[in-house]
Design a protein around this motif. Sequence first.
Motif, mmCIF file in Angstrom:
data_model
loop_
_atom_site.group_PDB
_atom_site.id
_atom_site.type_symbol
_atom_site.label_atom_id
_atom_site.label_comp_id
_atom_site.label_asym_id
_atom_site.label_seq_id
_atom_site.Cartn_x
_atom_site.Cartn_y
_atom_site.Cartn_z
ATOM 1 N N PHE A 233 0.713 -1.278 0.196
ATOM 2 C CA PHE A 233 -0.062 -0.079 -0.099
ATOM 3 C C PHE A 233 1.031 1.153 0.137
ATOM 4 O O PHE A 233 0.377 2.329 0.302
ATOM 5 N N GLY A 234 2.455 1.134 -0.206
ATOM 6 C CA GLY A 234 2.909 2.322 -0.444
ATOM 7 C C GLY A 234 3.455 2.655 0.892
ATOM 8 O O GLY A 234 4.150 3.814 0.731
ATOM 9 N N PHE A 235 3.443 2.174 1.862
ATOM 10 C CA PHE A 235 4.251 2.664 3.126
ATOM 11 C C PHE A 235 5.749 2.479 3.085
ATOM 12 O O PHE A 235 6.028 1.448 2.344
ATOM 13 N N THR A 236 6.449 3.271 3.766
ATOM 14 C CA THR A 236 7.799 3.260 3.900
ATOM 15 C C THR A 236 8.165 1.852 4.443
ATOM 16 O O THR A 236 7.567 1.150 5.214
ATOM 17 N N ASP A 237 9.628 1.473 4.278
ATOM 18 C CA ASP A 237 10.356 0.216 5.080
ATOM 19 C C ASP A 237 9.913 0.241 6.581
ATOM 20 O O ASP A 237 9.308 -0.813 7.101
ATOM 21 N N ILE A 238 10.096 1.398 7.305
ATOM 22 C CA ILE A 238 9.901 1.392 8.756
ATOM 23 C C ILE A 238 8.496 1.355 9.132
ATOM 24 O O ILE A 238 8.098 0.980 10.187
ATOM 25 N N GLN A 239 7.757 2.015 8.443
ATOM 26 C CA GLN A 239 6.329 1.857 8.758
ATOM 27 C C GLN A 239 5.731 0.716 8.646
ATOM 28 O O GLN A 239 4.847 0.243 9.482
ATOM 29 N N SER A 240 6.081 -0.039 7.371
ATOM 30 C CA SER A 240 5.503 -1.535 7.137
ATOM 31 C C SER A 240 5.933 -2.457 8.287
ATOM 32 O O SER A 240 5.388 -3.189 8.832
ATOM 33 N N LEU A 241 7.229 -2.078 8.750
ATOM 34 C CA LEU A 241 7.769 -2.995 9.932
ATOM 35 C C LEU A 241 7.068 -2.836 11.311
ATOM 36 O O LEU A 241 6.921 -3.648 11.959
ATOM 37 N N PHE A 242 6.747 -1.539 11.279
ATOM 38 C CA PHE A 242 6.006 -1.398 12.782
ATOM 39 C C PHE A 242 4.621 -1.902 12.301
ATOM 40 O O PHE A 242 4.154 -2.344 13.526
ATOM 41 N N LEU A 243 3.981 -2.015 11.152
ATOM 42 C CA LEU A 243 2.624 -2.240 11.130
ATOM 43 C C LEU A 243 2.668 -3.823 11.346
ATOM 44 O O LEU A 243 1.833 -4.354 11.647
ATOM 45 N N GLY A 244 3.759 -4.579 10.750
ATOM 46 C CA GLY A 244 3.857 -6.064 11.045
ATOM 47 C C GLY A 244 4.407 -6.193 12.617
ATOM 48 O O GLY A 244 3.560 -7.183 13.158
ATOM 49 N N GLY A 245 5.021 -5.517 13.279
ATOM 50 C CA GLY A 245 5.410 -5.463 14.511
ATOM 51 C C GLY A 245 4.219 -5.575 15.347
ATOM 52 O O GLY A 245 4.070 -6.417 16.395
ATOM 53 N N ILE A 246 3.239 -4.793 15.120
ATOM 54 C CA ILE A 246 2.181 -4.171 15.955
ATOM 55 C C ILE A 246 1.109 -5.594 16.186
ATOM 56 O O ILE A 246 0.422 -5.790 17.125
ATOM 57 N N LEU A 247 1.299 -6.345 15.168
ATOM 58 C CA LEU A 247 0.450 -7.627 14.947
ATOM 59 C C LEU A 247 0.918 -8.828 15.717
ATOM 60 O O LEU A 247 0.370 -9.871 15.723
ATOM 61 N N THR A 248 2.202 -8.661 16.332
ATOM 62 C CA THR A 248 2.736 -9.929 16.802
ATOM 63 C C THR A 248 2.214 -10.314 18.242
ATOM 64 O O THR A 248 2.086 -11.524 18.408
ATOM 65 N N ALA A 249 1.896 -9.266 18.986
ATOM 66 C CA ALA A 249 1.787 -9.846 20.407
ATOM 67 C C ALA A 249 0.119 -9.906 20.542
ATOM 68 O O ALA A 249 -0.557 -9.133 20.264
ATOM 69 N N THR A 250 0.013 -11.261 21.389
ATOM 70 C CA THR A 250 -1.574 -11.332 21.633
ATOM 71 C C THR A 250 -1.900 -10.863 23.085
ATOM 72 O O THR A 250 -1.284 -10.775 23.858
ATOM 73 N N SER A 251 -3.039 -10.527 23.038
ATOM 74 C CA SER A 251 -3.567 -10.022 24.532
ATOM 75 C C SER A 251 -4.531 -11.466 24.847
ATOM 76 O O SER A 251 -5.620 -11.552 24.368
ATOM 77 N N VAL A 252 -3.994 -12.071 25.724
ATOM 78 C CA VAL A 252 -4.653 -13.216 26.043
ATOM 79 C C VAL A 252 -5.686 -13.197 27.277
ATOM 80 O O VAL A 252 -6.628 -14.095 27.595
ATOM 81 N N GLY A 253 -6.112 -12.017 27.592
ATOM 82 C CA GLY A 253 -7.126 -11.929 28.710
ATOM 83 C C GLY A 253 -8.371 -12.123 28.333
ATOM 84 O O GLY A 253 -9.169 -12.665 29.044
ATOM 85 N N LEU A 254 -8.875 -11.834 27.145
ATOM 86 C CA LEU A 254 -10.083 -12.002 26.536
ATOM 87 C C LEU A 254 -10.276 -13.342 26.360
ATOM 88 O O LEU A 254 -11.326 -13.898 26.845
ATOM 89 N N THR A 255 -9.280 -14.049 25.852
ATOM 90 C CA THR A 255 -9.262 -15.625 25.532
ATOM 91 C C THR A 255 -9.507 -16.285 26.819
ATOM 92 O O THR A 255 -10.215 -17.241 27.028
ATOM 93 N N THR A 256 -8.670 -15.883 27.887
ATOM 94 C CA THR A 256 -8.741 -16.593 29.375
ATOM 95 C C THR A 256 -10.097 -16.409 29.669
ATOM 96 O O THR A 256 -10.578 -17.514 30.399
ATOM 97 N N SER A 257 -10.651 -15.466 29.680
ATOM 98 C CA SER A 257 -12.257 -15.399 30.244
ATOM 99 C C SER A 257 -13.153 -16.074 29.490
ATOM 100 O O SER A 257 -13.916 -16.653 30.261
ATOM 101 N N ILE A 258 -13.079 -16.157 28.230
ATOM 102 C CA ILE A 258 -13.948 -17.050 27.657
ATOM 103 C C ILE A 258 -13.534 -18.550 27.763
ATOM 104 O O ILE A 258 -14.490 -19.215 28.127
ATOM 105 N N LEU A 259 -12.368 -18.899 27.731
ATOM 106 C CA LEU A 259 -12.102 -20.293 28.044
ATOM 107 C C LEU A 259 -12.481 -20.805 29.142
ATOM 108 O O LEU A 259 -12.992 -21.890 29.714
#
Length: 379
Positions: free
Chosen positions: A106-132
Amino acid sequence: MDVFLELALILIIAKVFGYISLRLGFPAALGQLIGGIIIGPSLLDLVSYGPEVRLLAELGVIILLFLAGLETDVEEFKHVGLSAFIIAVMGVFFPLLLGYVLGLAFGFTDIQSLFLGGILTATSVGLTTSILMEMKKLRTKVGTTILAAAVVDDILGIMILTILVAMNVRGSVRVLDVIIILVEVALFFLAGIFLGHPAIREALKVSERITLPETVTAFALAIMLFFAYLAEKFQIAGITGAYLAGILVATTEEAKKITDRMITIGYSLFIPIFLVSIGIESDITVLLHAGLFAGLYSLVAIISKVIGCGIGALMMKFKPVEALQVGVGMVPRMEVALIMANIALREGVFDRGLFAIPVTMVVVTTLITPFLLKWAFSK
């Protein structure tokens, strides 16, 4: 608006909207984020969000990561097993790669694209824990694996953030820079563990002998801030230093008392201000123009975790349906993703328009996870 009135409004919004969100079966942080969008420039424009409020929000994120360190079970982390580690690594690799590729497309810079990828890495398990827990599936093989893998991928996410911040400071993404950054991170952690650990123990013992109110808490806060300062001197994100400080303080005799006090300090003032500020700084009007990218980014957030963690689970001999359940359980993003997006904004990598994209992704993954989990476990 006067800064005291702004703070009063932010705190009321944080608690009221957080409570409403919990009552609807979603994390309180989601409600606080939405409350911030409502009172921010995107809608009602009630808060100007000046430097005083911004400083309190920055302290909020430092305290949040310090608490995450305090609440990390180091012994449990040592015994999470190879399965959880492999699942977490695969669940970090695929989102990072696909987010990066989508950003470049989508035309973002290298560092912007890396941050966009990095933001997707970490899970928030609080919601999953409460449902399980509600479905009585938390203590199953799948439930235990999800919890363990979430701990690992949070730490990997923070390491990725540290590398990205340092890359942005250097203005480069060359392989040699990555190696140098990894060496710096390793030196920081080794120095913190071998030199900082005994120093922290002694400092807290000294604080016990000073007979003034909450001296131990004050020393703990000073340790947190000092480690955040050192991390930034190493050109590492301050939150990484706060997280390491939390892990080290967690091994001391005073850990329980400090944790209780930090929860009170953090969740009564600083952390709600940080979470509401995420919404305030989100320009949702940009989604009218960037709707396609926001939608694709949210879709990649879901698919990349299901595929990555699912492949990791299959590699570790999980049944296909169990692999699907693990992947779905790792879909929601919340605090760490918001922290990473917030730092990208602070570092000048994102503008307010691009910042709204990860916020949209957090809302989408949080809303869809309960339905996906119930579907996956009905199989």
